[in-house]
Scaffold this motif. Structure first.
Motif, PDB file in Angstrom:
ATOM      1  N   ASP A  48       0.831  -1.164   0.004  1.00  0.00           N
ATOM      2  CA  ASP A  48      -0.129   0.437  -0.001  1.00  0.00           C
ATOM      3  C   ASP A  48       0.954   1.191   0.021  1.00  0.00           C
ATOM      4  O   ASP A  48       1.030   2.342  -0.128  1.00  0.00           O
ATOM      5  CB  ASP A  48      -1.231   0.027   0.782  1.00  0.00           C
ATOM      6  CG  ASP A  48      -2.248  -1.194   1.271  1.00  0.00           C
ATOM      7  OD1 ASP A  48      -2.154  -1.387  -0.039  1.00  0.00           O
ATOM      8  OD2 ASP A  48      -2.432  -1.461   2.118  1.00  0.00           O
ATOM      9  N   TYR A  49       2.234   1.290   0.451  1.00  0.00           N
ATOM     10  CA  TYR A  49       3.383   2.083   0.568  1.00  0.00           C
ATOM     11  C   TYR A  49       4.216   2.297  -0.453  1.00  0.00           C
ATOM     12  O   TYR A  49       3.416   4.007  -0.699  1.00  0.00           O
ATOM     13  CB  TYR A  49       3.528   2.309   1.390  1.00  0.00           C
ATOM     14  CG  TYR A  49       5.423   3.545   2.117  1.00  0.00           C
ATOM     15  CD1 TYR A  49       4.490   4.398   2.251  1.00  0.00           C
ATOM     16  CD2 TYR A  49       6.081   3.143   1.816  1.00  0.00           C
ATOM     17  CE1 TYR A  49       5.636   5.181   2.301  1.00  0.00           C
ATOM     18  CE2 TYR A  49       7.085   3.911   2.409  1.00  0.00           C
ATOM     19  CZ  TYR A  49       6.630   5.396   2.244  1.00  0.00           C
ATOM     20  OH  TYR A  49       7.436   6.299   2.634  1.00  0.00           O
ATOM     21  N   MET A  50       3.359   1.509  -1.381  1.00  0.00           N
ATOM     22  CA  MET A  50       4.753   1.678  -2.688  1.00  0.00           C
ATOM     23  C   MET A  50       3.385   2.357  -3.397  1.00  0.00           C
ATOM     24  O   MET A  50       3.176   3.464  -4.527  1.00  0.00           O
ATOM     25  CB  MET A  50       5.289   0.508  -2.829  1.00  0.00           C
ATOM     26  CG  MET A  50       6.555  -0.210  -2.169  1.00  0.00           C
ATOM     27  SD  MET A  50       7.658   0.986  -2.586  1.00  0.00           S
ATOM     28  CE  MET A  50       8.960   0.486  -1.391  1.00  0.00           C
ATOM     29  N   LYS A  51       2.031   1.478  -3.531  1.00  0.00           N
ATOM     30  CA  LYS A  51       1.285   2.358  -4.208  1.00  0.00           C
ATOM     31  C   LYS A  51       1.225   3.825  -3.980  1.00  0.00           C
ATOM     32  O   LYS A  51       0.787   4.348  -5.125  1.00  0.00           O
ATOM     33  CB  LYS A  51      -0.025   1.419  -4.200  1.00  0.00           C
ATOM     34  CG  LYS A  51      -1.196   2.140  -4.923  1.00  0.00           C
ATOM     35  CD  LYS A  51      -2.237   0.873  -4.722  1.00  0.00           C
ATOM     36  CE  LYS A  51      -3.715   2.006  -5.477  1.00  0.00           C
ATOM     37  NZ  LYS A  51      -5.113   1.073  -5.164  1.00  0.00           N
ATOM     38  N   ALA A  52       0.862   3.951  -3.171  1.00  0.00           N
ATOM     39  CA  ALA A  52       0.967   5.375  -2.503  1.00  0.00           C
ATOM     40  C   ALA A  52       2.403   7.001  -2.804  1.00  0.00           C
ATOM     41  O   ALA A  52       1.679   7.449  -3.885  1.00  0.00           O
ATOM     42  CB  ALA A  52       1.029   6.009  -0.896  1.00  0.00           C
ATOM     43  N   VAL A  53       3.139   6.518  -3.227  1.00  0.00           N
ATOM     44  CA  VAL A  53       4.743   6.799  -3.302  1.00  0.00           C
ATOM     45  C   VAL A  53       5.034   7.038  -4.737  1.00  0.00           C
ATOM     46  O   VAL A  53       5.324   8.253  -5.080  1.00  0.00           O
ATOM     47  CB  VAL A  53       5.881   6.512  -2.071  1.00  0.00           C
ATOM     48  CG1 VAL A  53       5.306   7.079  -1.142  1.00  0.00           C
ATOM     49  CG2 VAL A  53       6.726   5.272  -2.282  1.00  0.00           C
ATOM     50  N   ALA A  54       4.603   5.734  -5.478  1.00  0.00           N
ATOM     51  CA  ALA A  54       5.035   4.962  -6.225  1.00  0.00           C
ATOM     52  C   ALA A  54       3.873   4.890  -7.604  1.00  0.00           C
ATOM     53  O   ALA A  54       4.358   5.023  -9.166  1.00  0.00           O
ATOM     54  CB  ALA A  54       5.700   4.504  -7.021  1.00  0.00           C
ATOM     55  N   GLY A  55       2.521   5.492  -7.290  1.00  0.00           N
ATOM     56  CA  GLY A  55       1.696   4.920  -7.930  1.00  0.00           C
ATOM     57  C   GLY A  55       1.553   5.170  -9.485  1.00  0.00           C
ATOM     58  O   GLY A  55       0.728   4.717 -10.065  1.00  0.00           O
ATOM     59  N   ASP A  56       1.879   6.415  -9.773  1.00  0.00           N
ATOM     60  CA  ASP A  56       1.623   6.714 -10.856  1.00  0.00           C
ATOM     61  C   ASP A  56       2.456   6.004 -11.840  1.00  0.00           C
ATOM     62  O   ASP A  56       2.694   6.936 -12.866  1.00  0.00           O
ATOM     63  CB  ASP A  56       1.344   8.325 -10.956  1.00  0.00           C
ATOM     64  CG  ASP A  56       2.667   9.173 -10.126  1.00  0.00           C
ATOM     65  OD1 ASP A  56       3.086   8.155  -9.799  1.00  0.00           O
ATOM     66  OD2 ASP A  56       3.135  10.741 -11.009  1.00  0.00           O
ATOM     67  N   LEU A  89      -1.981  -7.811  -7.610  1.00  0.00           N
ATOM     68  CA  LEU A  89      -0.995  -8.761  -7.230  1.00  0.00           C
ATOM     69  C   LEU A  89      -1.680  -8.963  -5.406  1.00  0.00           C
ATOM     70  O   LEU A  89      -1.827  -9.899  -5.660  1.00  0.00           O
ATOM     71  CB  LEU A  89       0.204  -7.744  -6.338  1.00  0.00           C
ATOM     72  CG  LEU A  89       1.353  -7.268  -6.952  1.00  0.00           C
ATOM     73  CD1 LEU A  89       2.605  -6.772  -6.022  1.00  0.00           C
ATOM     74  CD2 LEU A  89       2.186  -8.597  -7.947  1.00  0.00           C
ATOM     75  N   LYS A  90      -2.863  -7.486  -5.378  1.00  0.00           N
ATOM     76  CA  LYS A  90      -3.445  -8.162  -3.679  1.00  0.00           C
ATOM     77  C   LYS A  90      -4.933  -8.921  -4.600  1.00  0.00           C
ATOM     78  O   LYS A  90      -5.838  -9.280  -3.540  1.00  0.00           O
ATOM     79  CB  LYS A  90      -4.157  -6.664  -3.839  1.00  0.00           C
ATOM     80  CG  LYS A  90      -2.554  -5.938  -3.176  1.00  0.00           C
ATOM     81  CD  LYS A  90      -2.136  -4.597  -2.159  1.00  0.00           C
ATOM     82  CE  LYS A  90      -3.411  -5.364  -0.685  1.00  0.00           C
ATOM     83  NZ  LYS A  90      -3.009  -4.104   0.012  1.00  0.00           N
ATOM     84  N   THR A  91      -5.340  -9.136  -5.761  1.00  0.00           N
ATOM     85  CA  THR A  91      -7.098  -9.985  -6.011  1.00  0.00           C
ATOM     86  C   THR A  91      -6.349 -10.666  -6.441  1.00  0.00           C
ATOM     87  O   THR A  91      -7.334 -11.829  -6.522  1.00  0.00           O
ATOM     88  CB  THR A  91      -6.863  -8.743  -7.369  1.00  0.00           C
ATOM     89  OG1 THR A  91      -6.324  -8.315  -8.078  1.00  0.00           O
ATOM     90  CG2 THR A  91      -7.429  -7.106  -6.389  1.00  0.00           C
ATOM     91  N   GLU A  92      -5.153 -11.000  -6.990  1.00  0.00           N
ATOM     92  CA  GLU A  92      -5.365 -12.495  -8.141  1.00  0.00           C
ATOM     93  C   GLU A  92      -3.586 -12.555  -7.795  1.00  0.00           C
ATOM     94  O   GLU A  92      -2.465 -11.775  -7.914  1.00  0.00           O
ATOM     95  CB  GLU A  92      -6.618 -12.899  -9.266  1.00  0.00           C
ATOM     96  CG  GLU A  92      -4.743 -11.685 -10.615  1.00  0.00           C
ATOM     97  CD  GLU A  92      -5.587 -11.397 -12.164  1.00  0.00           C
ATOM     98  OE1 GLU A  92      -5.068 -12.434 -12.738  1.00  0.00           O
ATOM     99  OE2 GLU A  92      -7.099 -11.273 -11.515  1.00  0.00           O
ATOM    100  N   PRO A  93      -3.302 -14.234  -8.023  1.00  0.00           N
ATOM    101  CA  PRO A  93      -2.054 -14.873  -8.498  1.00  0.00           C
ATOM    102  C   PRO A  93      -1.394 -14.509  -9.857  1.00  0.00           C
ATOM    103  O   PRO A  93      -2.126 -13.795 -11.323  1.00  0.00           O
ATOM    104  CB  PRO A  93      -2.045 -16.011  -8.498  1.00  0.00           C
ATOM    105  CG  PRO A  93      -3.352 -16.447  -7.425  1.00  0.00           C
ATOM    106  CD  PRO A  93      -4.063 -15.022  -7.575  1.00  0.00           C
TER     107      PRO A  93
END
Length: 288
Positions: A48-56, A89-93
């Protein structure tokens, strides 16, 4: 039957002197369990942190398809935004992985979350690399082109590790003019009828958890399988042993360019030839 693997030794923490004496000098791997608990990254770094700081950020993705002669060196198979990748990554293999993602270049603020540890080796400070993977995704068994000493810091989830030293090369179905073994070997569940020489290989294994550090000595083969979605950061120090340093120079300046030239000239026939030779050369060297 399983591979002949022993558990990688584990310590809670370690001094520079003990690391050098017991692991670096004898070139043995070790897992250090509680070395980075004072890093901000220890409590902050998760998907979640990586998504927040590097999501774009647009990230390069790789899967486990076999090497194709048309593929450039480390050419990605797909690209997407980091935010979308974390959601995947968080929803499916997924087989998609990120590797060799330079965080200094892409997200400079992440530098504030860690410090370069003093293990007694000179770490290359321009090359902290991140590696991400989904559940059951894996790297092929390989060793790094520069035969570096590698410190692998794992975050979120669990990751299976299998290591072999360079003394095991004769048993691993190493593909000539490359840094990999046969890509159709499943090192987490090998077929010994098809790959009988693997019975003779002696290696190491462990499961890395959040905040743990794995030291991989110079030129160690490594196979990594994400048991859950997660990511790791690698810091490296150049090979110091003369044999390994010369091999690294050869790999970078000769072997890689020769292999690329042969791909251009012979195409897929070159890849097929190398894969055949991996079996022929291995079975010629060993008596099963």
């Amino acid at each position: 039957m399983a591979l002949n693997l022993i558990d990688i030794p584990r310590v809670k923490t370690i001094t520079k002197e003990d690391f050098i004496a017991h692991y670096y000098k004898p070139q043995k791997p070790v897992v250090i369990e509680r070395y980075i608990e004072d890093w901000p990254a220890y409590s902050k770094w998760n998907l979640d942190y990586m998504k927040a700081v590097a999501g774009d950020k647009i990230v390069p993705l790789y899967d486990d398809r076999p090497v194709d002669y048309k593929d450039g060196f480390n050419e990605p198979h797909f690209k997407m935004k980091m935010a979308d990748y974390v959601d995947l990554l968080k929803t499916e293999p997924t087989k998609y992985r990120i590797f060799l993602w330079n965080i200094l270049k892409e997200v400079p603020q992440l530098q504030n979350d860690f410090t370069y540890p003093d293990f007694g080796l000179k770490l290359l400070k321009g090359l902290p690399m991140l590696f991400f993977g989904g559940r059951d995704s894996h790297t092929f068994m390989h060793y790094d082109i520069d035969l570096a000493n590698i410190f692998h810091f794992h975050f979120e989830g669990k990751k299976q590790i299998i290591l072999f030293d360079q003394k095991q090369n004769d048993f691993l179905y190493k593909v000539p003019h490359s840094l990999i073994t046969r890509e159709d070997i499943d090192f987490s569940n090998p077929d010994f009828e098809k790959w009988p020489a693997l019975k003779l290989a002696q290696g190491y294994s462990t499961t890395l958890k959040h905040g743990e550090v794995l030291y991989m000595p110079e030129g160690y083969w490594h196979y990594m399988k994400y048991l859950t979605p997660g990511f790791s950061m690698s810091l490296r120090a150049i090979a110091r042993r003369p044999k390994n340093l010369s091999k690294a120079i050869y790999n970078i300046f000769v072997m890689r360019h020769f292999d690329n030239m042969m791909r251009r000239i012979k195409g897929q026939n070159w890849i097929d030839y190398k894969n055949e030779q991996a079996i022929i050369r291995t079975h010629k060297k060993v008596t099963i």
